[in-house]
Design an enzyme around this catalytic site. Sequence first.
Site, PDB file in Angstrom:
ATOM      1  N   GLU A 108       0.825  -1.207   0.000  1.00  0.00           N
ATOM      2  CA  GLU A 108       0.000   0.000   0.000  1.00  0.00           C
ATOM      3  C   GLU A 108       0.858   1.255   0.000  1.00  0.00           C
ATOM      4  OE1 GLU A 108      -4.047  -1.434   2.246  1.00  0.00           O
ATOM      5  OE2 GLU A 108      -2.303  -1.025   3.493  1.00  0.00           O
ATOM      6  N   GLU A 128      -3.561  -9.722   3.922  1.00  0.00           N
ATOM      7  CA  GLU A 128      -4.377  -9.387   5.090  1.00  0.00           C
ATOM      8  C   GLU A 128      -5.559 -10.337   5.265  1.00  0.00           C
ATOM      9  OE1 GLU A 128      -2.394  -5.407   4.145  1.00  0.00           O
ATOM     10  OE2 GLU A 128      -2.996  -7.222   3.089  1.00  0.00           O
TER      11      GLU A 128
END
Length: 257
Positions: A108, A128
């Site tokens: 990210e 995740e």
Amino acid sequence: MIRTERRGAVFEVTLDRPKANAIDLATSRVMGEAFTEFRDDPALRVAIMTAAGEKFFCPGWDLKAAAAGDAVDGDYGKGGFGGLQELRGLNKPVIAAVNGICCGGGFELALSADIILAADHATFALPEIRSGTVADAASIRLPKRIPYHIAMEMLLTGRWFDAQEAHRWGVVNRILPATELMAAARALADDLAAGPPLVFAAIKEIVREAEDMKFQDAMNRITKSQFETVERLYRSEDQIEGARAFAEKRDPVWKGR
């Protein structure tokens, strides 16, 4: 924690947290201060974000720190996680030089840059899902950067993919041998640093603000001087210099004013 270096108009931020360059709350706050310094210093025109070592770029959130008490919803500091992905008003180019494993929040963070160069051994993932959490920033950004179905597969499965696949989908701009990565990033940064900073600022603001606007609405804002950076550009010495240099068949000298 992190190392910063000024090289002329180029600002290098190197994440250096052995063994894996994971980011805890304290590191995120320091990174936020570094990128804020870059944003606010008119002498700095381009940033390079990279990491120490050859194996890891960044795996994202430091789970060991979390186990020791760092709250996942704690104070990440200016710019949010990693100091970059939510930093307001950053109207200068940022290059990510991904030198290894780049996953979770590290991926990210790379997606927060404007240009991504990757070492040929770099790997990427959004794992995740496997720990019962959500890759929030990637869920916003990735489907806008690459085909929707590919982005959703990456988000829903958490699978790993290599630099070649990342390049195929347009996630990274270029793949380089690891030994050439930083030289290429610095050459690109130097090239950008020699460019027109007010034009770069206008490009970044237009792209950022127009992302959720209709085309004509964005164009109307430009023509009505409703973008601060565009208004500044149109009233600048640099715009006159650009036209003059073109007419005189010489390279322009950009002053950023």
